[in-house]
Design a protein around this motif. Structure first.
Motif, short mmCIF file in Angstrom:
data_model
loop_
_atom_site.label_atom_id
_atom_site.label_comp_id
_atom_site.label_asym_id
_atom_site.label_seq_id
_atom_site.Cartn_x
_atom_site.Cartn_y
_atom_site.Cartn_z
N LEU A 1 0.83 -1.21 0.00
CA LEU A 1 0.00 0.00 0.00
C LEU A 1 0.86 1.25 0.00
CD1 LEU A 1 -2.89 1.19 0.31
CD2 LEU A 1 -2.43 1.28 2.75
N GLU A 2 0.56 2.13 -0.93
CA GLU A 2 1.26 3.41 -0.98
C GLU A 2 0.50 4.41 -0.11
OE1 GLU A 2 2.45 6.91 -4.21
OE2 GLU A 2 1.44 5.08 -4.85
N ILE A 3 1.16 4.92 0.91
CA ILE A 3 0.53 5.89 1.81
C ILE A 3 0.76 7.29 1.27
CG2 ILE A 3 0.43 6.77 4.16
CD1 ILE A 3 -0.49 3.93 3.92
N VAL A 4 -0.33 7.98 0.93
CA VAL A 4 -0.22 9.34 0.42
C VAL A 4 -0.98 10.26 1.38
CG1 VAL A 4 -0.65 10.86 -1.54
CG2 VAL A 4 -0.16 8.46 -1.93
N ARG A 5 -0.25 10.98 2.18
CA ARG A 5 -0.89 11.87 3.15
C ARG A 5 -1.15 13.23 2.51
NH1 ARG A 5 2.39 8.53 5.86
NH2 ARG A 5 1.53 7.48 7.69
N PRO A 6 -2.24 13.85 2.85
CA PRO A 6 -2.54 15.17 2.28
C PRO A 6 -1.41 16.15 2.56
CG PRO A 6 -4.42 14.30 3.49
CD PRO A 6 -3.27 13.42 3.81
N ALA B 1 -4.65 -6.21 4.48
CA ALA B 1 -4.23 -6.32 5.88
C ALA B 1 -5.18 -5.62 6.83
CB ALA B 1 -2.81 -5.76 6.03
N GLU B 2 -5.67 -4.44 6.47
CA GLU B 2 -6.56 -3.71 7.38
C GLU B 2 -7.92 -4.39 7.50
OE1 GLU B 2 -5.51 -1.52 9.37
OE2 GLU B 2 -3.53 -1.39 8.42
N VAL B 3 -8.35 -5.05 6.44
CA VAL B 3 -9.59 -5.82 6.52
C VAL B 3 -9.42 -7.00 7.47
CG1 VAL B 3 -11.15 -7.33 5.19
CG2 VAL B 3 -10.40 -5.14 4.23
N GLY C 1 -4.98 2.34 11.11
CA GLY C 1 -3.90 1.41 10.77
C GLY C 1 -2.94 2.11 9.83
N GLU C 2 -2.74 1.52 8.66
CA GLU C 2 -1.86 2.13 7.66
C GLU C 2 -2.62 2.99 6.66
OE1 GLU C 2 0.39 -0.93 5.82
OE2 GLU C 2 1.67 -1.28 7.55
N GLU D 1 0.56 -17.77 4.68
CA GLU D 1 1.66 -16.94 5.18
C GLU D 1 1.19 -15.55 5.56
OE1 GLU D 1 5.24 -19.18 2.67
OE2 GLU D 1 4.33 -17.33 1.90
N LEU D 2 0.28 -15.00 4.76
CA LEU D 2 -0.24 -13.66 5.04
C LEU D 2 -0.96 -13.61 6.39
CD1 LEU D 2 -1.14 -10.75 4.28
CD2 LEU D 2 -3.11 -11.79 3.13
#
Length: 416
Positions: free
Chosen positions: A4-9, A75-77, A21-22, A98-99
């Protein structure tokens, strides 16, 4: 699984609520879309909806509800489900093993795919998996050989039951023929610490009675085998309300299942179910931007090679809403549209017809709702078009700028 690419404002907005979470978390869909400024579609996750649905299964179904990870392995789900009380997970591949094992060490995993590679069986057993499904003698022998003839196995015979009323019929690929099942059960009883049967009535099952019919068939198999069964897994197939598809209440499925179990000799057996779509569908949506309009053809930045496979191939009727690019109010009149995805492949199309306002325009965002199942997980990377942008939307979501679209489409034809 994609990273997941985290793009914060770049600058905080009144809609930005921090992190879930993430994931970036917002109070409105419009605020999320504007802040993320994504060139790709935007995956929307409603964790509060997922928590409520998990509670419905955990309190309504009298056995254990194990989540079918294939529906949405984000992952967050998975973490949200675990926090809500779900402790059992149906995995179909070693990567899913594994996940979940890496993310949720306290979870119990059931390797319920009826056909597995020898390497996957061996690796899963080494990682603590003890529950395995099979539907053929050769598969049972593989499990025994690759686990070193372990004495702590939980074995589930997948039955090929016949049940009508599902939108996706699943008996054509897996399931032991009922006339062969007693022999397979008898053999498994000799080596299993815990023995069970499983079946699947088909995805999006619109008839609670399909479960009672399958349980009756399972009871007949067990009776012919003359063995004691420890556990019965009634599978998945619990439905979601889509346009043109209004199933009975979930509780009616639970009551039907419980009554059938008691009636056919399974009152004392441990009971499992495998909800996937029914658990996560309503907790997700996909926002796809209109890149160009040609009459009643809309060209979107997502399609059948992405999150909208179900909208195109089986022509699933998702609820729709619209967020206009400039916040304008749309005309009340509705038109029917065909949609195309962003790839160069002419097969990347969704016939619909999709009811949307007559004045939908470039830059507007079409929201495909109830796409928390089989949306994010179905993405390919063909032509370089895919989305890693997922955001959480809080319960306090403010939607005055989201235009709901009336339901004007019929349900897909159900497979008998």
């Amino acid at each position: 699984m994609q990273v997941l690419e985290i793009v914060r404002p770049s600058s905080p907005t009144e809609d930005f609520r921090g992190q879930y979470g993430e994931l970036n978390c917002y109070s409105s869909i419009r605020g999320a879309i504007e802040a993320e400024a994504s060139n790709d579609s935007v995956h929307l996750f409603f964790p509060d909806v997922l928590q409520d649905k998990a509670a419905e299964f955990l309190t309504g179904f009298r056995g254990r509800s194990m989540y079918a990870v294939k529906a949405n392995p984000h992952a967050e789900v998975l973490k949200t489900l675990y926090t809500a009380g779900v402790r059992d997970f149906d995995v179909a591949s070693i990567r899913e093993v594994e996940l979940v094992a890496g993310l949720l060490p306290g979870a119990k995993l059931y390797f319920m795919h009826p056909i597995k590679s020898r390497q996957a069986i061996q690796r899963a057993y080494m990682m603590g998996v003890r529950a395995f499904a099979f539907d053929h003698m050769d598969e049972l022998n593989k499990i025994l050989e690759e686990t070193g003839y372990a004495e702590d196995l939980e074995l589930f015979l997948r039955l090929g039951v016949s049940a009508k009323g599902a939108a996706y019929e699943l008996s054509g690929k897996f399931g032991a023929p009922l006339d062969m099942a007693p022999m397979l059960l008898s053999r498994a009883r000799q080596v299993a610490m815990k023995l069970g049967v499983s079946f699947h009535v088909g995805s999006q099952c619109m008839r609670p009675g399909a479960f009672s019919e399958a349980i009756l068939q399972a009871a007949a198999v067990v009776g012919h085998a003359g063995i004691k069964l420890d556990v019965i897994d009634v599978g998945g197939g619990f439905p979601v309300a889509y346009p043109g598809m209004e199933p009975p209440a979930l509780d009616s499925y639970f009551q039907t299942i419980h009554s059938a179990l008691d009636m056919h000799g399974f009152a004392d057996a441990e009971t499992l179910c495998e909800p996937g779509r029914a658990l996560v569908a309503e907790s997700g949506a996909v926002a796809a931007r209109v890149e160009l309009r040609k009459g009643t053809d809309l060209y979107l930045n997502d399609g059948t090679y992405g999150a909208l496979f179900d909208a195109g191939v089986p022509e699933w009727p998702f609820p729709l809403s619209l967020i206009t690019a400039d916040g304008r109010a749309t005309l009340d009149e509705t038109s029917f549209y065909r949609c195309f995805g962003p790839t160069c492949d002419s097969c990347d199309k969704m016939e619909g017809p999709f009811p949307l306002p007559v004045d939908v325009a470039e830059g507007d965002w079409v929201i495909f709702e109830h796409l928390g199942a089989y949306g994010h997980t179905m993405q390919a990377r063909f032509n370089g078009f895919y989305s890693e942008t997922m955001v959480a939307i809080s319960r306090e979501t403010d939607t005055p700028n989201t235009i709901s679209v009336p339901t004007l489409v019929a349900a897909p034809t159900l497979i008998a």
